[in-house]
Design an enzyme around this catalytic site. Structure first.
Site, PDB file in Angstrom:
ATOM      1  N   ASN A 126       0.784  -1.240   0.000  1.00 35.04           N
ATOM      2  CA  ASN A 126       0.000   0.000   0.000  1.00 35.04           C
ATOM      3  C   ASN A 126       0.817   1.292   0.000  1.00 35.04           C
ATOM      4  OD1 ASN A 126       0.668  -0.635   2.659  1.00 35.04           O
ATOM      5  ND2 ASN A 126      -1.146   0.353   3.478  1.00 35.04           N
ATOM      6  N   CYS A 142      -3.035   1.423   6.525  1.00 32.87           N
ATOM      7  CA  CYS A 142      -3.122   0.610   7.752  1.00 32.87           C
ATOM      8  C   CYS A 142      -3.815   1.349   8.882  1.00 32.87           C
ATOM      9  CB  CYS A 142      -1.735   0.173   8.179  1.00 32.87           C
ATOM     10  SG  CYS A 142      -0.598   1.545   8.303  1.00 32.87           S
ATOM     11  N   GLU A 194       4.695  -4.588  11.988  1.00 30.87           N
ATOM     12  CA  GLU A 194       3.705  -3.511  11.805  1.00 30.87           C
ATOM     13  C   GLU A 194       2.548  -4.125  11.034  1.00 30.87           C
ATOM     14  OE1 GLU A 194       4.028  -0.722  13.231  1.00 30.87           O
ATOM     15  OE2 GLU A 194       6.164  -0.686  13.708  1.00 30.87           O
TER      16      GLU A 194
HETATM   17  P1  NAD Z   1       0.684  -9.275   3.181  1.00 30.26           P
HETATM   18  O1  NAD Z   1       0.884  -9.743   4.580  1.00 30.26           O
HETATM   19  O2  NAD Z   1      -0.107 -10.121   2.266  1.00 30.26           O
HETATM   20  O3  NAD Z   1       2.104  -9.066   2.460  1.00 30.26           O
HETATM   21  C1  NAD Z   1       3.100  -8.254   3.015  1.00 30.26           C
HETATM   22  C2  NAD Z   1       4.472  -8.745   2.554  1.00 30.26           C
HETATM   23  O4  NAD Z   1       4.702 -10.034   3.122  1.00 30.26           O
HETATM   24  C3  NAD Z   1       4.603  -8.925   1.045  1.00 30.26           C
HETATM   25  O5  NAD Z   1       5.905  -8.542   0.648  1.00 30.26           O
HETATM   26  C4  NAD Z   1       4.408 -10.415   0.860  1.00 30.26           C
HETATM   27  O6  NAD Z   1       5.014 -10.909  -0.323  1.00 30.26           O
HETATM   28  C5  NAD Z   1       5.112 -10.933   2.101  1.00 30.26           C
HETATM   29  N1  NAD Z   1       4.730 -12.297   2.531  1.00 30.26           N
HETATM   30  C6  NAD Z   1       3.640 -13.019   2.209  1.00 30.26           C
HETATM   31  N2  NAD Z   1       3.699 -14.246   2.802  1.00 30.26           N
HETATM   32  C7  NAD Z   1       4.851 -14.267   3.514  1.00 30.26           C
HETATM   33  C8  NAD Z   1       5.489 -15.239   4.345  1.00 30.26           C
HETATM   34  N3  NAD Z   1       4.950 -16.446   4.562  1.00 30.26           N
HETATM   35  N4  NAD Z   1       6.661 -14.925   4.918  1.00 30.26           N
HETATM   36  C9  NAD Z   1       7.232 -13.714   4.725  1.00 30.26           C
HETATM   37  N5  NAD Z   1       6.685 -12.750   3.946  1.00 30.26           N
HETATM   38  C10 NAD Z   1       5.505 -13.037   3.342  1.00 30.26           C
HETATM   39  O7  NAD Z   1       0.066  -7.796   3.296  1.00 30.26           O
HETATM   40  P2  NAD Z   1      -0.464  -6.852   2.133  1.00 30.26           P
HETATM   41  O8  NAD Z   1      -1.758  -7.375   1.613  1.00 30.26           O
HETATM   42  O9  NAD Z   1       0.634  -6.540   1.159  1.00 30.26           O
HETATM   43  O10 NAD Z   1      -0.728  -5.499   2.965  1.00 30.26           O
HETATM   44  C11 NAD Z   1      -1.927  -5.232   3.630  1.00 30.26           C
HETATM   45  C12 NAD Z   1      -1.797  -5.441   5.122  1.00 30.26           C
HETATM   46  O11 NAD Z   1      -0.665  -4.727   5.623  1.00 30.26           O
HETATM   47  C13 NAD Z   1      -2.982  -4.893   5.884  1.00 30.26           C
HETATM   48  O12 NAD Z   1      -3.369  -5.805   6.881  1.00 30.26           O
HETATM   49  C14 NAD Z   1      -2.456  -3.618   6.502  1.00 30.26           C
HETATM   50  O13 NAD Z   1      -3.128  -3.210   7.673  1.00 30.26           O
HETATM   51  C15 NAD Z   1      -1.045  -3.987   6.773  1.00 30.26           C
HETATM   52  N6  NAD Z   1      -0.221  -2.784   6.915  1.00 30.26           N
HETATM   53  C16 NAD Z   1       0.206  -2.421   8.148  1.00 30.26           C
HETATM   54  C17 NAD Z   1       0.959  -1.260   8.305  1.00 30.26           C
HETATM   55  C18 NAD Z   1       1.430  -0.823   9.662  1.00 30.26           C
HETATM   56  O14 NAD Z   1       2.286   0.057   9.722  1.00 30.26           O
HETATM   57  N7  NAD Z   1       0.946  -1.373  10.745  1.00 30.26           N
HETATM   58  C19 NAD Z   1       1.270  -0.481   7.193  1.00 30.26           C
HETATM   59  C20 NAD Z   1       0.807  -0.878   5.943  1.00 30.26           C
HETATM   60  C21 NAD Z   1       0.064  -2.038   5.807  1.00 30.26           C
END
Ligand code: NAD
Length: 488
Positions: A158, A292, A258
């Site tokens: 995002n 987020c 996060e």
């Molecule tokens: P996601 O968890 O699907 O993916 C995030 C990252 O993790 C990607 O690079 C993905 O390829 C990787 N990933 C996927 N499976 C993995 C595994 N088994 N091991 C290690 N890495 C893996 O999240 P998304 O859909 O890209 O983002 C949306 C989510 O992120 C929402 O829940 C949002 O709230 C959260 N978010 C949180 C913050 C914060 O600061 N708290 C900021 C932005 C987004």
């Protein structure tokens, strides 16, 4: 799509100072029209291991002083700034957010790099007053801060550029080497960041391998990172499900998580309702709600519910839906079909359960692929899906409460605890909320999404572990060593 860039968007991975591809590649597409944007390699386990091992060697060989690390990050900031328009267009093309928001993201990323550079000069230890304990008055002790070694940085779709900078900047400032892993659907702007870092490391004379980026399947790359002993820290931003998987499997590695949120914003009866409504709708709908700490739930005193809903409807109606490359556009496509369908399902179930659509509610073909209209819902109860789940879409569910205790209880009625907002003119009420709300940040007279990049930032409960915000991330990416001098 109007994407003109200086460079090819068939990008490679940076491993040990070389740009390399992989046996398999995958396409990156534009969410608004599905057009091909570019492609990236799908790293295999061996390539991830190579990147980690190159990083470990480079970190050991690196002799960069604090000033040189400052220079490295300032030079990177300059290079990124010189490509600002190109990178903003890449963010819009891969992620689908309106071009104005992409420009803001690039500007923030440049500032985050500069803030990180400054922090490289502040790796202070402290002198420990040994005479505080009987019998140690002649001794001297101080602490010094050291890098951890190799930091892995895994980021979501995002804010594809600035969230990577939030990890890589502080990790390098603290003297670590990094292996970055951007989201598979939005990797290109992160790779441009690594192009800038690669050029800057060459100019400063840092060893090859100090910065690496690998792309591809989250689970393949993630499992390789978890399994490798040379990775000392994982900094992850993304979903709570993946965050919990990392927590369960990371052994003794340092972890910053996060994660997701279901952030409340309370609008109280003593506030300027119109102003609050404008901010609430902006906070719920920017990046089509894919933020987020976006406003996920609005808690309002029942006496001003009708007035607030009217103001929310006016604010939502003023947003322009359309092509993200159009400067006028406020709301464009969601990143992919999964994200879009999640919002559609949560919306439909909430309406089926009795919520009223006060504004919006249209989505898909009428408006454009994967576009969901800004939508104000009233009559929402805490158990309805749009209130209970993280929607990550442009929904504004309004829940009426009878008194402030109920507002606080409802704010805390979630497994998440990322951020919260409260609109009030009453300082006692503000302090009460700040003390009672179980979230990593409580923002008064603004929405949950309030954030400057140097602020401490990170959630409680299922929203995560540890803090970002440059200084706080540098603390996570370094360790404290005690040096004691004993006089016999
Ligand atoms: P996601 O968890 O699907 O993916 C995030 C990252 O993790 C990607 O690079 C993905 O390829 C990787 N990933 C996927 N499976 C993995 C595994 N088994 N091991 C290690 N890495 C893996 O999240 P998304 O859909 O890209 O983002 C949306 C989510 O992120 C929402 O829940 C949002 O709230 C959260 N978010 C949180 C913050 C914060 O600061 N708290 C900021 C932005 C987004």
């Amino acid at each position: 799509m109007s994407l003109e860039t200086a460079s090819s968007l068939d990008k490679d991975m940076l491993v040990g100072g070389e740009w390399v591809s992989a046996d398999e590649r995958t396409d990156v597409v534009h969410p608004y029209d599905g057009e091909h944007v570019g492609s990236i390699p799908m790293a295999g386990t061996e390539q991830v291991n190579e990147a980690i091992e190159a990083a470990a060697r480079a970190q050991e060989a690196s002799t960069l002083s604090a000033y040189e690390r400052y220079e490295l990050l300032m030079t990177t900031a300059e290079k990124l700034e010189s490509r600002a328009d190109e990178v903003a267009r890449i963010i819009t093309s891969e992620q689908g957010k309106p071009i104005g928001e992409s420009k803001t993201e690039v500007d923030r990323a440049v500032q985050t790099l500069r803030l990180s550079a400054e922090e490289a000069k502040r790796m202070f230890g402290e002198y420990v007053p040994m005479d505080a304990q009987k019998g140690f008055a002649k001794d001297h002790c101080f602490t010094q801060r050291e890098p951890l070694g190799v930091v892995a940085a895994i980021t979501p779709f995002n804010f594809p550029l600035n969230l990577m900078v939030h990890k890589v900047g502080p990790a390098l400032a603290a003297g670590n080497a990094v292996v970055g892993k951007p989201a598979t659907n939005t990797p290109l702007s992160s790779i441009v960041l690594f192009e800038c870092l690669d050029e800057a490391t060459d100019l400063i004379g840092a060893p090859d391998g100090l910065v690496n980026v690998v792309t591809g399947s989250g689970s393949t790359v993630g499992d390789a990172i978890l399994a490798h002993e040379a990775v000392e820290a994982i900094s992850f931003t993304g979903s709570t499900a993946v965050g919990k998987y990392l927590a369960d499997n990371s052994g003794m590695k340092e972890l910053t998580l996060e994660l997701g949120g279901n952030d409340p914003t309370i609008v109280w009866s003593d506030t300027d309702i119109e102003q609050a409504a404008t901010q609430v709708v902006g906070g719920a709908c920017s990046n089509a709600g894919q933020v987020c700490n976006s406003v996920e739930r609005v808690l309002v005193h029942e006496d001003i519910e009708d007035e607030l809903i009217d103001a929310l409807v006016d604010a939502a109606a003023s947003l322009t839906i359309g092509d993200p490359f159009d400067d006028e556009t406020d709301i464009a496509s969601m990143v992919d079909d999964d994200q879009f369908k999640t919002v559609v399902n949560l919306f439909e179930q909430t309406v089926e359960q009795g919520a009223t659509v006060e504004y919006g509610g249209r989505y898909g073909s009428d408006l454009g692929e994967r576009i969901f209209e800004p939508t104000v819902l009233s009559g929402v109860t805490p158990e309805m899906p749009a209130a209970k789940e993280e929607t990550f879409g442009p929904l504004v569910p309004v829940i009426a409460v009878a008194d402030f205790d109920e507002a606080i209880d409802e704010a805390n009625n979630t497994e998440y605890g990322l951020e919260a907002g409260l609109f009030t003119q009453d300082i006692d009420r503000a302090k009460r909320a700040a003390d009672a709300i179980d979230a990593g940040g409580v923002n008064i007279n603004t929405v949950s999404g309030f954030r400057a990049d140097h602020m401490p930032y990170g959630g409680f409960k299922d929203s995560g572990v540890g803090k970002e915000g440059i200084k706080y991330a540098v603390e996570h990416f370094s360790r404290t060593k005690l040096v004691g001098f004993h006089q016999g």
